[in-house]
Design an enzyme around this catalytic site. Structure first.
Site, PDB file in Angstrom:
ATOM      1  NE  ARG A 132      92.889  47.367 -49.979  1.00 36.52           N
ATOM      2  CZ  ARG A 132      92.833  47.705 -51.261  1.00 36.52           C
ATOM      3  NH1 ARG A 132      93.528  48.741 -51.698  1.00 36.52           N
ATOM      4  NH2 ARG A 132      92.069  47.044 -52.110  1.00 36.52           N
ATOM      5  CE  LYS A 191      88.604  48.629 -52.488  1.00 35.10           C
ATOM      6  NZ  LYS A 191      88.394  50.001 -52.917  1.00 35.10           N
ATOM      7  CD  GLU A 194      91.457  57.233 -52.285  1.00 34.67           C
ATOM      8  OE1 GLU A 194      92.186  57.452 -51.304  1.00 34.67           O
ATOM      9  OE2 GLU A 194      90.735  56.243 -52.384  1.00 34.67           O
TER      10      GLU A 194
HETATM   11  C1  COI Z   1      88.460  48.729 -57.099  1.00 33.01           C
HETATM   12  O1  COI Z   1      89.207  49.336 -57.846  1.00 33.01           O
HETATM   13  O2  COI Z   1      88.552  47.494 -56.967  1.00 33.01           O
HETATM   14  C2  COI Z   1      87.473  49.435 -56.307  1.00 33.01           C
HETATM   15  O3  COI Z   1      87.175  48.959 -55.255  1.00 33.01           O
HETATM   16  C3  COI Z   1      86.825  50.650 -56.811  1.00 33.01           C
HETATM   17  C4  COI Z   1      85.341  50.460 -56.941  1.00 33.01           C
HETATM   18  C5  COI Z   1      84.657  51.788 -56.941  1.00 33.01           C
HETATM   19  C6  COI Z   1      84.967  49.641 -58.136  1.00 33.01           C
END
Ligand code: COI
Length: 391
Positions: A136, A238, A274
């Site tokens: 990813r 991300k 989401e």
């Molecule tokens: C995760 O679930 O690892 C995320 O990146 C969400 C984050 C807002 C803590």
């Protein structure tokens, strides 16, 4: 590639406050420095000797939330924008130096990942599908014009940083070590363009429940003013730029007592997409549906794993557009994410109407969660090759 350095003891002494540097730390430090990937996981410079009472860091394991409790070491690897990553180093967790004109600070050129290490009942440490995070990050790096570590470099670095911080992996049943890889445009740039240098960095923190609700059902609020992602944007990767813009909606919703915000599609404002921190699923009968990854939905590793587990358990799973109007008929709604795990949704509020979901009896999402966590913690045999034991 992870670098060997000479004078390691001196280097660590200069980087860490003397008072907090124990001989155990030094032994672990020495253990984790290498000359090449081949030698890396393999060559022990000196075996760590951690006695039973030193097995765990000094953490109040019963009161862990999702706050930052930085583990001792971080991993840092840099490369210029037209090259490939080559050499990384493990160093004590600490501040990093950036030019005020770093690409990440000025233009948001940055990605992050999240993965976890868990301890089994017999004390082993398991990683969960870190290669999925590596892939990813690669897709995200391509989107944001950055070089990315190879899959092997990423996974090796996650293994090494976990091992270096192994006494920060919580005892069984007390949480996980959350591992946070970053890829940032660290080089200086003034005109808009890819930063001349990028940094891949990993730090880690022990964590437990993401939401203050713990494992209690979440109360979500459907946001109508702000969107999380739009077609052609970076919602599917991300990118750090997907997160600051939702803070306003989260703050508003939390101020009204909600757990988090569910966003609608930017174009029609009629499909659910989401939650700020996780993906969403809807169950109706034997059918489990989740929004299709059409560029605005993050391809969650937990999302993907839960879909596979659900199919194995005999559910029909569909990735599709889900109308907000379908929520009223849902049997269950739940969220998935690395940080969140699998969290039941108790209610969703839309246009001042509160839709409530059944919470009694054995919930399907609880079955999915216990299977997922069972695999992650070695309680259920991993027949899928999802876990990696690190030594
Ligand atoms: C995760 O679930 O690892 C995320 O990146 C969400 C984050 C807002 C803590």
């Amino acid at each position: 590639m992870i670098q060997t350095t000479s004078g390691l003891r001196g280097l660590f002494q200069s980087l860490r406050p003397a008072a907090s540097l124990s001989s155990k730390d030094l032994q672990i430090s020495m253990y984790r420095w290498y000359t090449s990937p081949a030698e890396s996981s393999l060559q022990e410079l000196s075996k760590p000797c951690v006695s039973e009472e030193d097995k765990y860091a000094d953490v109040d394991w019963d009161n862990l939330g999702f706050g930052l409790t930085p583990a001792d070491y971080m991993f840092v690897m840099k490369c210029s924008k037209d090259e490939n990553f080559r050499t990384g180093q493990i160093s004590p967790f600490g501040n990093i130096e950036l030019s005020p004109s770093a690409g990440v600070l000025n233009y948001g050129q940055g990605l992050y990942e999240g993965t976890k290490a868990n301890r089994t009942d017999d004390g082993r440490i398991l990683l969960f599908r870190p290669e999925q995070n590596a892939m990813r990050m690669k897709r995200g790096a391509e989107r944001l014009c950055m070089p990315s570590p190879s899959i092997d470099q990423f996974v090796d670095a996650v293994k090494e940083i976990t091992l270096a911080n192994k006494h920060w992996v919580p005892p069984p049943g007390k949480g996980s070590l959350y591992i946070r890889p970053l890829l940032i445009g660290s080089g200086p740039i003034l005109g808009l363009g890819p930063a001349p240098e990028c940094t891949f960095l990993i730090y880690a923190s022990p964590v437990r429940n993401y939401f203050k609700e713990g494992t209690a059902p979440l109360n979500l609020y459907i946001e109508e003013e702000f969107v999380r992602a739009s077609p052609g944007g970076a919602g599917g990767v991300k990118s750090i730029t997907n997160y600051a813009p939702v803070l306003k909606a989260i703050t508003k919703a939390k101020g009204r007592g909600f757990s988090d915000v569910l966003y609608l599609d930017a174009v029609n404002k009629k499909y659910i997409e989401e939650v700020s921190s996780c993906n969403i699923f809807v169950l109706k009968g034997n059918l489990i549906s989740t929004p299709a990854t059409i560029g605005t939905i993050l391809e969650g590793v937990t999302r993907k794993s839960v879909m596979e587990i659900a199919k194995d358990l005999g559910y029909q799973v569909e990735e599709r557009q889900i109308l907000v109007d379908e929520l009223v008929d849902a049997d269950e709604v739940f969220c998935t994410g690395t940080a969140v795990g699998v969290a039941p949704v108790g209610s969703i509020t839309h246009q001042n109407k509160r839709i409530e979901f059944k919470m009694e009896g054995q919930l399907v999402c609880q079955k999915l969660y216990s299977t997922l966590v069972g695999i992650q913690t070695g309680v259920i045999e991993d027949k899928k090759g999802w876990t990696i034991e690190i030594h």
